[in-house]
Design a protein around this motif. Structure first.
Motif, PDB file in Angstrom:
ATOM      1  N   GLU A   1      -2.639  25.141  -0.981  1.00  0.00           N
ATOM      2  CA  GLU A   1      -1.789  24.528  -1.370  1.00  0.00           C
ATOM      3  C   GLU A   1      -0.539  23.856  -0.348  1.00  0.00           C
ATOM      4  O   GLU A   1       0.499  23.442  -1.319  1.00  0.00           O
ATOM      5  CB  GLU A   1      -0.841  25.710  -3.010  1.00  0.00           C
ATOM      6  CG  GLU A   1      -2.147  26.351  -3.859  1.00  0.00           C
ATOM      7  CD  GLU A   1      -2.476  24.846  -4.499  1.00  0.00           C
ATOM      8  OE1 GLU A   1      -1.966  24.078  -4.669  1.00  0.00           O
ATOM      9  OE2 GLU A   1      -3.737  25.294  -5.118  1.00  0.00           O
ATOM     10  N   ALA A   2      -0.508  23.570   0.354  1.00  0.00           N
ATOM     11  CA  ALA A   2       0.338  22.933   1.177  1.00  0.00           C
ATOM     12  C   ALA A   2       0.130  21.759   1.430  1.00  0.00           C
ATOM     13  O   ALA A   2      -0.606  21.351   1.006  1.00  0.00           O
ATOM     14  CB  ALA A   2       0.402  23.512   2.902  1.00  0.00           C
ATOM     15  N   VAL A   3       0.980  21.045   2.351  1.00  0.00           N
ATOM     16  CA  VAL A   3       1.046  19.383   2.258  1.00  0.00           C
ATOM     17  C   VAL A   3      -0.144  19.115   3.134  1.00  0.00           C
ATOM     18  O   VAL A   3      -0.342  20.131   4.954  1.00  0.00           O
ATOM     19  CB  VAL A   3       2.203  18.687   2.800  1.00  0.00           C
ATOM     20  CG1 VAL A   3       2.281  17.014   3.182  1.00  0.00           C
ATOM     21  CG2 VAL A   3       3.054  18.979   1.832  1.00  0.00           C
ATOM     22  N   GLY A   4      -0.923  18.723   2.995  1.00  0.00           N
ATOM     23  CA  GLY A   4      -1.967  18.256   4.626  1.00  0.00           C
ATOM     24  C   GLY A   4      -1.702  17.257   4.677  1.00  0.00           C
ATOM     25  O   GLY A   4      -1.015  16.829   5.387  1.00  0.00           O
ATOM     26  N   ARG A   5      -3.219  16.564   5.239  1.00  0.00           N
ATOM     27  CA  ARG A   5      -2.893  15.309   6.289  1.00  0.00           C
ATOM     28  C   ARG A   5      -2.272  13.751   5.031  1.00  0.00           C
ATOM     29  O   ARG A   5      -2.413  13.690   4.353  1.00  0.00           O
ATOM     30  CB  ARG A   5      -4.529  15.064   6.279  1.00  0.00           C
ATOM     31  CG  ARG A   5      -5.665  14.288   4.975  1.00  0.00           C
ATOM     32  CD  ARG A   5      -7.015  14.209   5.998  1.00  0.00           C
ATOM     33  NE  ARG A   5      -7.801  13.438   4.246  1.00  0.00           N
ATOM     34  CZ  ARG A   5      -8.034  12.717   3.649  1.00  0.00           C
ATOM     35  NH1 ARG A   5      -7.851  11.640   5.011  1.00  0.00           N
ATOM     36  NH2 ARG A   5      -8.743  12.252   2.716  1.00  0.00           N
ATOM     37  N   LYS A   6      -2.533  12.647   6.613  1.00  0.00           N
ATOM     38  CA  LYS A   6      -1.169  12.244   6.069  1.00  0.00           C
ATOM     39  C   LYS A   6      -1.968  10.966   5.870  1.00  0.00           C
ATOM     40  O   LYS A   6      -3.344  10.594   7.492  1.00  0.00           O
ATOM     41  CB  LYS A   6      -0.255  11.937   6.680  1.00  0.00           C
ATOM     42  CG  LYS A   6       0.737  10.461   6.378  1.00  0.00           C
ATOM     43  CD  LYS A   6       2.529  11.136   6.835  1.00  0.00           C
ATOM     44  CE  LYS A   6       1.777  10.435   8.364  1.00  0.00           C
ATOM     45  NZ  LYS A   6       3.076  10.140   9.592  1.00  0.00           N
TER      46      LYS A   6
ATOM     47  N   THR B   1       0.991  -1.208  -0.004  1.00  0.00           N
ATOM     48  CA  THR B   1       0.147  -0.183   0.191  1.00  0.00           C
ATOM     49  C   THR B   1       0.697   1.381  -0.110  1.00  0.00           C
ATOM     50  O   THR B   1       2.257   1.895  -0.111  1.00  0.00           O
ATOM     51  CB  THR B   1      -0.950   0.233   1.227  1.00  0.00           C
ATOM     52  OG1 THR B   1      -0.337  -0.022   2.461  1.00  0.00           O
ATOM     53  CG2 THR B   1      -1.607  -0.877   1.763  1.00  0.00           C
ATOM     54  N   TYR B   2       0.647   2.112   0.184  1.00  0.00           N
ATOM     55  CA  TYR B   2       1.014   3.815   0.196  1.00  0.00           C
ATOM     56  C   TYR B   2       0.945   4.948   1.021  1.00  0.00           C
ATOM     57  O   TYR B   2      -0.667   4.697   1.136  1.00  0.00           O
ATOM     58  CB  TYR B   2       1.010   4.238  -1.099  1.00  0.00           C
ATOM     59  CG  TYR B   2       1.660   3.521  -2.721  1.00  0.00           C
ATOM     60  CD1 TYR B   2       2.651   3.894  -2.877  1.00  0.00           C
ATOM     61  CD2 TYR B   2       1.037   2.660  -3.031  1.00  0.00           C
ATOM     62  CE1 TYR B   2       3.472   3.644  -4.152  1.00  0.00           C
ATOM     63  CE2 TYR B   2       1.418   2.129  -3.965  1.00  0.00           C
ATOM     64  CZ  TYR B   2       2.756   2.904  -4.541  1.00  0.00           C
ATOM     65  OH  TYR B   2       3.482   1.999  -5.599  1.00  0.00           O
ATOM     66  N   GLU B   3       1.138   5.080   1.733  1.00  0.00           N
ATOM     67  CA  GLU B   3       1.755   6.032   3.207  1.00  0.00           C
ATOM     68  C   GLU B   3       1.159   7.903   2.110  1.00  0.00           C
ATOM     69  O   GLU B   3       2.424   7.858   1.282  1.00  0.00           O
ATOM     70  CB  GLU B   3       2.786   6.553   4.528  1.00  0.00           C
ATOM     71  CG  GLU B   3       1.969   7.464   5.153  1.00  0.00           C
ATOM     72  CD  GLU B   3       2.417   7.355   6.710  1.00  0.00           C
ATOM     73  OE1 GLU B   3       2.586   7.073   7.000  1.00  0.00           O
ATOM     74  OE2 GLU B   3       4.239   7.550   5.633  1.00  0.00           O
ATOM     75  N   VAL B   4       0.456   8.792   2.382  1.00  0.00           N
ATOM     76  CA  VAL B   4       0.211   9.471   0.916  1.00  0.00           C
ATOM     77  C   VAL B   4       0.031  10.758   2.310  1.00  0.00           C
ATOM     78  O   VAL B   4      -0.291  10.841   3.102  1.00  0.00           O
ATOM     79  CB  VAL B   4      -0.880   9.625   0.057  1.00  0.00           C
ATOM     80  CG1 VAL B   4      -0.169   8.392  -0.764  1.00  0.00           C
ATOM     81  CG2 VAL B   4      -2.349   9.447   1.000  1.00  0.00           C
ATOM     82  N   ARG B   5       0.792  12.185   1.433  1.00  0.00           N
ATOM     83  CA  ARG B   5       0.384  13.457   2.259  1.00  0.00           C
ATOM     84  C   ARG B   5      -0.175  14.357   1.049  1.00  0.00           C
ATOM     85  O   ARG B   5       0.087  14.130   0.234  1.00  0.00           O
ATOM     86  CB  ARG B   5       0.512  14.133   2.306  1.00  0.00           C
ATOM     87  CG  ARG B   5       2.377  13.740   3.789  1.00  0.00           C
ATOM     88  CD  ARG B   5       1.655  13.368   4.647  1.00  0.00           C
ATOM     89  NE  ARG B   5       1.126  14.680   5.176  1.00  0.00           N
ATOM     90  CZ  ARG B   5       1.847  15.403   5.663  1.00  0.00           C
ATOM     91  NH1 ARG B   5       3.620  14.586   6.892  1.00  0.00           N
ATOM     92  NH2 ARG B   5       1.334  16.570   6.322  1.00  0.00           N
ATOM     93  N   THR B   6      -2.035  14.600   1.234  1.00  0.00           N
ATOM     94  CA  THR B   6      -2.351  15.055   0.436  1.00  0.00           C
ATOM     95  C   THR B   6      -3.001  16.709   0.320  1.00  0.00           C
ATOM     96  O   THR B   6      -2.401  17.221   1.542  1.00  0.00           O
ATOM     97  CB  THR B   6      -3.939  15.074   0.539  1.00  0.00           C
ATOM     98  OG1 THR B   6      -5.075  15.217   1.582  1.00  0.00           O
ATOM     99  CG2 THR B   6      -3.855  13.220   0.165  1.00  0.00           C
ATOM    100  N   PRO B   7      -3.143  17.163  -0.969  1.00  0.00           N
ATOM    101  CA  PRO B   7      -2.953  18.816  -0.544  1.00  0.00           C
ATOM    102  C   PRO B   7      -3.878  19.522   0.376  1.00  0.00           C
ATOM    103  O   PRO B   7      -4.891  19.341   0.498  1.00  0.00           O
ATOM    104  CB  PRO B   7      -3.042  19.537  -1.904  1.00  0.00           C
ATOM    105  CG  PRO B   7      -3.327  18.657  -3.002  1.00  0.00           C
ATOM    106  CD  PRO B   7      -3.294  16.624  -2.341  1.00  0.00           C
ATOM    107  N   ASP B   8      -3.951  20.485   1.185  1.00  0.00           N
ATOM    108  CA  ASP B   8      -4.711  20.966   1.556  1.00  0.00           C
ATOM    109  C   ASP B   8      -5.920  22.444   0.417  1.00  0.00           C
ATOM    110  O   ASP B   8      -5.071  22.199  -0.595  1.00  0.00           O
ATOM    111  CB  ASP B   8      -4.952  21.037   2.508  1.00  0.00           C
ATOM    112  CG  ASP B   8      -3.766  22.646   3.023  1.00  0.00           C
ATOM    113  OD1 ASP B   8      -3.167  23.245   2.351  1.00  0.00           O
ATOM    114  OD2 ASP B   8      -2.873  23.096   3.966  1.00  0.00           O
TER     115      ASP B   8
END
Length: 289
Positions: free
Chosen positions: A204-209, A194-201
């Motif tokens: 435009e910053a790095v959001g939740r993981k 699987t993958y751990e991801v960080r999505t944009p908020d």
């Protein structure tokens, strides 16, 4: 099989509501009539089993869009976006016609009349067809959506692996704007595949993981080797021809195309949109943020 006999067979054997049958018959008949009589170039008429997306675009322009474009060329997504902004009712009717043709040509594949259904995704406006807040899919509709995503393949679209990944990312709860901005550098493979991801908020910053579901991770693994080469400086996970990011409206275009393969989704009221899928999620009870 004669094209009009196929239309009868599709509507008779399907599970569309009578009102939808009548509307779809009208739209497909308009297309078949156009193929028989109105293509303005010298030579044979358009064969409704052997044609290009440009023929469908010309039909839509000749019969329905010329008056609203008011002299503007019907030259692709930019024109569709303009129609969606300035003439939303026309955009909704146009998308319904594309849904009707999609269903018709999926039936042609099932009846072995043609080998691959045409990819008409780029002819959708991507307009949300309902202005009410998203209403989650019920369990039966969600099960059908999983079947529709799993059945979406090369017979439906050129970039079908990308389309499936988009749908699964929506089920993860990502909004279309987040999918468009998703940065490939924020994918972190896990030992279990699987993958751990960080999505944009929204800023435009790095959001939740979080960790992607196994189905999404499998779709991602299938997509990455086939991902279009990005343009210089482009790090978006989901990209289009030319290596540029897709636009937000394209996410809805994909959803509408996939939903069109199953009547229970194609005819749902309110309709299946990208936001509806994101609001539904993988499970009955969303995981608390």
């Amino acid at each position: 099989m004669d094209p009009r006999a196929l239309l009868d067979a599709w509507l008779t054997a399907g599970t569309l509501r009578p009102s939808s049958q009548a509307a779809y018959r009208q739209e497909v008949t308009s297309w078949l009539d156009w193929c028989d009589h109105t293509w303005p170039h010298n030579g044979p008429h358009v064969d409704p089993y052997h044609f290009g997306i440009e023929h469908v675009a010309a039909w839509a322009y000749d019969r329905y869009l010329r008056h609203v474009l008011d002299g503007r060329p019907f030259d692709g997504p930019a024109a569709l976006a303009w129609i969606a902004q300035h003439h939303p009712a026309t955009a909704k009717s146009h998308d319904r016609r594309i849904t009707a043709l999609t269903g018709y040509y999926n039936a042609a594949v099932e009846n072995r009349v043609i080998r691959i259904a045409p990819d008409l995704t780029e002819l959708r406006s991507g307009l949300d067809r309902d202005d009410t807040p998203p209403k989650r899919l019920n369990p039966s509709e969600r099960a059908t959506l999983f079947a529709a995503i799993g059945g979406w393949g090369p017979q439906h679209a050129r970039h079908w692996l990308r389309d499936r990944l988009i749908a699964y990312l929506l089920l993860e709860g990502l909004r279309p704007s987040e999918i468009v901005r998703f940065d490939i550098r924020h994918l972190y493979p896990m030992p279990d595949g699987t993958y751990e991801v960080r999505t944009p908020d929204d800023f435009e910053a790095v959001g939740r993981k979080f960790v992607l579901e196994p189905l999404t991770s499998a779709a991602l693994n299938a997509y990455l080797p086939k991902r279009i080469k990005p343009a210089d400086g482009v790090h978006n996970l989901i990209i289009r021809q030319g290596g540029q990011p897709i636009v937000r409206e394209y996410v809805n275009q994909i959803v509408q195309s996939i939903a069109a393969t199953y009547p229970i989704l194609a005819n749902r009221i309110p309709p299946v949109t990208a936001d509806v899928i994101a609001h539904t999620g993988y499970w009955d009870t969303p995981t608390p943020a």
